[in-house]
Motif scaffolding. Structure first.
Motif, mmCIF file in Angstrom:
data_model
loop_
_atom_site.group_PDB
_atom_site.id
_atom_site.type_symbol
_atom_site.label_atom_id
_atom_site.label_comp_id
_atom_site.label_asym_id
_atom_site.label_seq_id
_atom_site.Cartn_x
_atom_site.Cartn_y
_atom_site.Cartn_z
ATOM 1 N N GLN A 273 5.596 -10.914 4.707
ATOM 2 C CA GLN A 273 5.317 -10.505 3.330
ATOM 3 C C GLN A 273 3.972 -9.817 3.208
ATOM 4 O O GLN A 273 3.864 -8.744 2.619
ATOM 5 C CB GLN A 273 5.370 -11.717 2.400
ATOM 6 N N LEU A 274 2.950 -10.442 3.759
ATOM 7 C CA LEU A 274 1.607 -9.891 3.640
ATOM 8 C C LEU A 274 1.473 -8.595 4.433
ATOM 9 O O LEU A 274 0.879 -7.620 3.944
ATOM 10 C CB LEU A 274 0.578 -10.919 4.109
ATOM 11 N N VAL A 275 2.039 -8.559 5.631
ATOM 12 C CA VAL A 275 1.968 -7.352 6.466
ATOM 13 C C VAL A 275 2.644 -6.181 5.760
ATOM 14 O O VAL A 275 2.093 -5.073 5.684
ATOM 15 C CB VAL A 275 2.619 -7.604 7.844
ATOM 16 N N ALA A 280 2.906 -1.198 2.242
ATOM 17 C CA ALA A 280 3.300 -0.588 0.967
ATOM 18 C C ALA A 280 2.093 0.032 0.265
ATOM 19 O O ALA A 280 2.166 1.182 -0.212
ATOM 20 C CB ALA A 280 3.948 -1.640 0.070
ATOM 21 N N ILE A 281 0.992 -0.711 0.219
ATOM 22 C CA ILE A 281 -0.211 -0.214 -0.443
ATOM 23 C C ILE A 281 -0.755 1.011 0.293
ATOM 24 O O ILE A 281 -1.160 2.005 -0.332
ATOM 25 C CB ILE A 281 -1.278 -1.317 -0.530
ATOM 26 N N HIS A 282 -0.723 0.950 1.628
ATOM 27 C CA HIS A 282 -1.204 2.080 2.433
ATOM 28 C C HIS A 282 -0.322 3.318 2.241
ATOM 29 O O HIS A 282 -0.825 4.437 2.096
ATOM 30 C CB HIS A 282 -1.230 1.687 3.916
ATOM 31 N N VAL A 287 -1.913 8.165 -5.426
ATOM 32 C CA VAL A 287 -0.977 8.566 -6.484
ATOM 33 C C VAL A 287 0.462 8.120 -6.228
ATOM 34 O O VAL A 287 1.328 8.280 -7.092
ATOM 35 C CB VAL A 287 -1.011 10.096 -6.691
ATOM 36 N N GLY A 288 0.760 7.538 -5.067
ATOM 37 C CA GLY A 288 2.080 6.986 -4.805
ATOM 38 C C GLY A 288 3.103 7.985 -4.279
ATOM 39 O O GLY A 288 2.874 9.199 -4.304
ATOM 40 N N VAL A 289 4.232 7.462 -3.843
ATOM 41 C CA VAL A 289 5.301 8.301 -3.278
ATOM 42 C C VAL A 289 6.346 8.657 -4.330
ATOM 43 O O VAL A 289 7.326 9.336 -4.039
ATOM 44 C CB VAL A 289 5.998 7.574 -2.099
ATOM 45 N N GLY A 290 6.164 8.180 -5.547
ATOM 46 C CA GLY A 290 7.100 8.480 -6.626
ATOM 47 C C GLY A 290 7.938 7.268 -7.008
ATOM 48 O O GLY A 290 8.342 6.488 -6.137
ATOM 49 N N LEU A 291 8.201 7.122 -8.288
ATOM 50 C CA LEU A 291 8.962 5.984 -8.791
ATOM 51 C C LEU A 291 10.358 5.954 -8.181
ATOM 52 O O LEU A 291 11.092 6.948 -8.212
ATOM 53 C CB LEU A 291 9.074 6.061 -10.314
ATOM 54 N N GLY A 292 10.698 4.822 -7.553
ATOM 55 C CA GLY A 292 12.005 4.656 -6.923
ATOM 56 C C GLY A 292 12.038 5.019 -5.455
ATOM 57 O O GLY A 292 13.055 4.828 -4.788
ATOM 58 N N ASN A 293 10.938 5.545 -4.904
ATOM 59 C CA ASN A 293 10.919 6.046 -3.518
ATOM 60 C C ASN A 293 10.252 5.113 -2.519
ATOM 61 O O ASN A 293 9.938 5.528 -1.396
ATOM 62 C CB ASN A 293 10.228 7.417 -3.472
ATOM 63 N N SER A 294 10.013 3.870 -2.889
ATOM 64 C CA SER A 294 9.380 2.925 -1.966
ATOM 65 C C SER A 294 10.269 2.666 -0.757
ATOM 66 O O SER A 294 11.493 2.547 -0.871
ATOM 67 C CB SER A 294 9.112 1.595 -2.679
ATOM 68 N N MET A 295 9.655 2.556 0.422
ATOM 69 C CA MET A 295 10.382 2.202 1.644
ATOM 70 C C MET A 295 10.368 0.700 1.880
ATOM 71 O O MET A 295 11.332 0.125 2.376
ATOM 72 C CB MET A 295 9.744 2.910 2.849
ATOM 73 N N GLN A 296 9.270 0.047 1.503
ATOM 74 C CA GLN A 296 9.123 -1.381 1.793
ATOM 75 C C GLN A 296 10.090 -2.259 0.996
ATOM 76 O O GLN A 296 10.396 -3.378 1.402
ATOM 77 C CB GLN A 296 7.680 -1.824 1.506
ATOM 78 N N ILE A 309 5.666 -7.670 -6.469
ATOM 79 C CA ILE A 309 6.066 -6.459 -7.174
ATOM 80 C C ILE A 309 4.905 -5.477 -7.308
ATOM 81 O O ILE A 309 5.105 -4.262 -7.382
ATOM 82 C CB ILE A 309 6.653 -6.812 -8.559
ATOM 83 N N LEU A 310 3.673 -5.986 -7.312
ATOM 84 C CA LEU A 310 2.510 -5.105 -7.411
ATOM 85 C C LEU A 310 2.386 -4.222 -6.167
ATOM 86 O O LEU A 310 1.913 -3.081 -6.260
ATOM 87 C CB LEU A 310 1.234 -5.925 -7.609
ATOM 88 N N SER A 311 2.802 -4.734 -5.008
ATOM 89 C CA SER A 311 2.783 -3.928 -3.780
ATOM 90 C C SER A 311 3.712 -2.728 -3.904
ATOM 91 O O SER A 311 3.361 -1.604 -3.503
ATOM 92 C CB SER A 311 3.199 -4.786 -2.584
ATOM 93 N N ILE A 312 4.914 -2.960 -4.460
ATOM 94 C CA ILE A 312 5.868 -1.870 -4.658
ATOM 95 C C ILE A 312 5.340 -0.885 -5.686
ATOM 96 O O ILE A 312 5.478 0.330 -5.539
ATOM 97 C CB ILE A 312 7.239 -2.424 -5.101
ATOM 98 N N ALA A 313 4.715 -1.412 -6.734
ATOM 99 C CA ALA A 313 4.116 -0.542 -7.749
ATOM 100 C C ALA A 313 3.032 0.332 -7.135
ATOM 101 O O ALA A 313 2.946 1.533 -7.423
ATOM 102 C CB ALA A 313 3.544 -1.380 -8.890
ATOM 103 N N ALA A 314 2.204 -0.263 -6.256
ATOM 104 C CA ALA A 314 1.139 0.495 -5.598
ATOM 105 C C ALA A 314 1.720 1.571 -4.681
ATOM 106 O O ALA A 314 1.144 2.658 -4.556
ATOM 107 C CB ALA A 314 0.251 -0.457 -4.802
ATOM 108 N N GLU A 315 2.868 1.283 -4.060
ATOM 109 C CA GLU A 315 3.493 2.279 -3.179
ATOM 110 C C GLU A 315 4.123 3.414 -3.984
ATOM 111 O O GLU A 315 4.040 4.583 -3.586
ATOM 112 C CB GLU A 315 4.563 1.603 -2.310
ATOM 113 N N GLU A 316 4.733 3.090 -5.112
ATOM 114 C CA GLU A 316 5.467 4.110 -5.865
ATOM 115 C C GLU A 316 4.600 4.905 -6.842
ATOM 116 O O GLU A 316 4.813 6.106 -7.021
ATOM 117 C CB GLU A 316 6.623 3.447 -6.619
#
Length: 419
Positions: A273-275, A280-282, A287-296, A309-316
């Motif tokens: 989870q932490l890894v 995801a944050i990296h 500015v993110g990869v775009g809403l809905g485009n997270s890989m993690q 969920i904040l990790s996914i938000a940071a990625e997107e």
């Protein structure tokens, strides 16, 4: 109407705003709504629904479910929370919440729900556990989390008790006046830690600590309490790490602690989870990869729609987007605390400080876990993470603060009119 049905057991019709006179009072309250609280709350809830849908849709689709299932549920939870609990609580007289009858029953019911979980743990054991803890009661249409109810009940109870002891918390009388609420609060915390839920216990403890501290206890004494607690907790954590006892090594909670200390070395034993949160944050950058485009969220980060969920938000939506969410949360906290600072009633002030403590502690624990600064405790991000119990209770808290704010404004306006 849910809250009304419950309260009608203890109060006469005249005590609940259900008639024309009450309707007029509600309209008056609406005129004095605190939009510095209402608007951030609504924005957070709407964004939470969007993020729950985005972070859960891929997993649901892969497992043969409709991708919008959790997003729709979160929206339903939000509507039920707002109209079924928020609006009625805003409409009720504040005196209802200051009534001994209501406070006692609310506190007793919350403790009874927690005790029921302990009974489940004793008789069902690990079969009733989720992620190593027994923390939910399955009601069919929703999994009730008694801890969420307990947080709200503890705030109301302590506000009521400490309000009645206003002016009595002086040297020589502090122990005498705080022993009763301290014991009952400790009982509630013991019921939670048995689940075991260390994050929930810590939140309850912080509520007690903050509300005791702002109730009139001398600052020097409050600081000594805080310092002593920090030293004790730090010593226990260091002892566990050095001792590394065998009987704890297989427990879910101990594995989480060790994964927090060595996430990459223990990636396959609980550190995933932490890894993946780091990844995801990296990946999101500024500015993110775009809403809905997270890989993690596609099977790498477990249950990405709950406490991570904040990790996914940071990625997107990027680090800037995540900071904006947190900024909105902290603005909401400040607005609630501001109501407490200017409240003319000790009870009103204590409720505001208690609600602020819930939001602040949950946010700090969640962000700390996502960034690897604190052990993972399963604490969700207020209004953003998926969950019906949390949404209903936090909405109830916000509604009560809005009620207090409106009443304070009405009282001030009447005093100015008389002057």
């Amino acid at each position: 109407m849910t809250v009304f049905c419950f309260l009608k057991k203890f109060y006469n019709e005249k005590d609940i705003i259900l008639h024309k006179k009450g309707t007029a009072r509600v309209r008056q309250k609406i005129h004095y709504l605190n939009y510095h609280i209402l608007i951030p709350y609504l924005l957070l809830v709407v964004f939470g629904i969007i993020m729950v849908y985005s972070s859960s849709s891929d997993i649901l689709l892969v497992n043969g479910f409709k991708p919008a299932t959790y997003g729709i549920r979160q929206a339903i939870y939000a509507l039920v929370a707002f109209f079924g609990f928020g609006v009625p609580i805003f409409a009720l007289k504040i005196d209802v919440f200051k009534s001994r009858k209501f406070v006692v029953w609310f506190f007793m019911i919350s403790c009874a729900l927690l005790a029921f979980l302990v009974v489940m743990k004793i008789f069902k054991g690990s079969s009733a556990a989720v992620n190593g803890a027994v923390g939910w009661i399955n009601l069919g249409f929703i999994n009730l989390q008694p801890l969420e109810v307990a947080k709200f009940a503890l705030v109301i109870y302590l506000a009521y008790v400490l309000d009645r002891r206003d002016g009595k918390l002086v040297k020589g009388q502090i122990v005498q006046n705080l022993s009763h609420p301290a014991i009952l609060s400790a009982v509630m915390m013991c019921l939670v830690i048995v689940e075991p839920d260390f994050g929930g216990t810590a939140i309850l403890f912080m509520i007690v600590l903050v509300m005791f501290s702002v109730s009139g206890v001398p600052t020097s004494i409050a600081l000594r309490w805080l310092l002593g607690i920090i030293v004790i907790v730090a010593a226990v954590v260091v002892l566990i790490i050095i001792w590394n006892p065998k009987f704890l090594q297989e427990s879910y909670q101990f594995q989480r602690l060790m994964s927090f200390l060595h996430p990459f070395e223990l990636e396959k034993k609980g550190g995933a989870q932490l890894v993946n949160s780091y990844y995801a944050i990296h990946n999101g950058g500024l500015v993110g990869v775009g809403l809905g485009n997270s890989m993690q969220k596609r099977g790498y980060l477990p249950e990405p729609y709950t406490d991570f969920i904040l990790s996914i938000a940071a990625e997107e939506i990027g680090t800037l987007g995540a900071i904006a969410i947190l900024g909105l949360l902290f603005y909401l906290m400040w607005s609630i605390m501001e109501v407490g600072l200017y409240a003319t009633s000790q009870f009103n002030a204590l409720v505001c400080f208690g609600v602020t403590t819930i939001l602040f502690t949950e946010t700090i624990f969640n962000v700390g876990a996502v960034l690897g600064l604190l052990p993972i405790t399963g604490v969700t991000l207020p209004f953003i993470s998926y969950g019906g119990s949390s949404m209903i209770v936090l909405t109830s808290c916000v509604a009560l603060v809005l009620n207090i704010s409106a009443n304070e404004k009405i009282k001030k306006h009447m005093e100015e009119s008389v002057a």
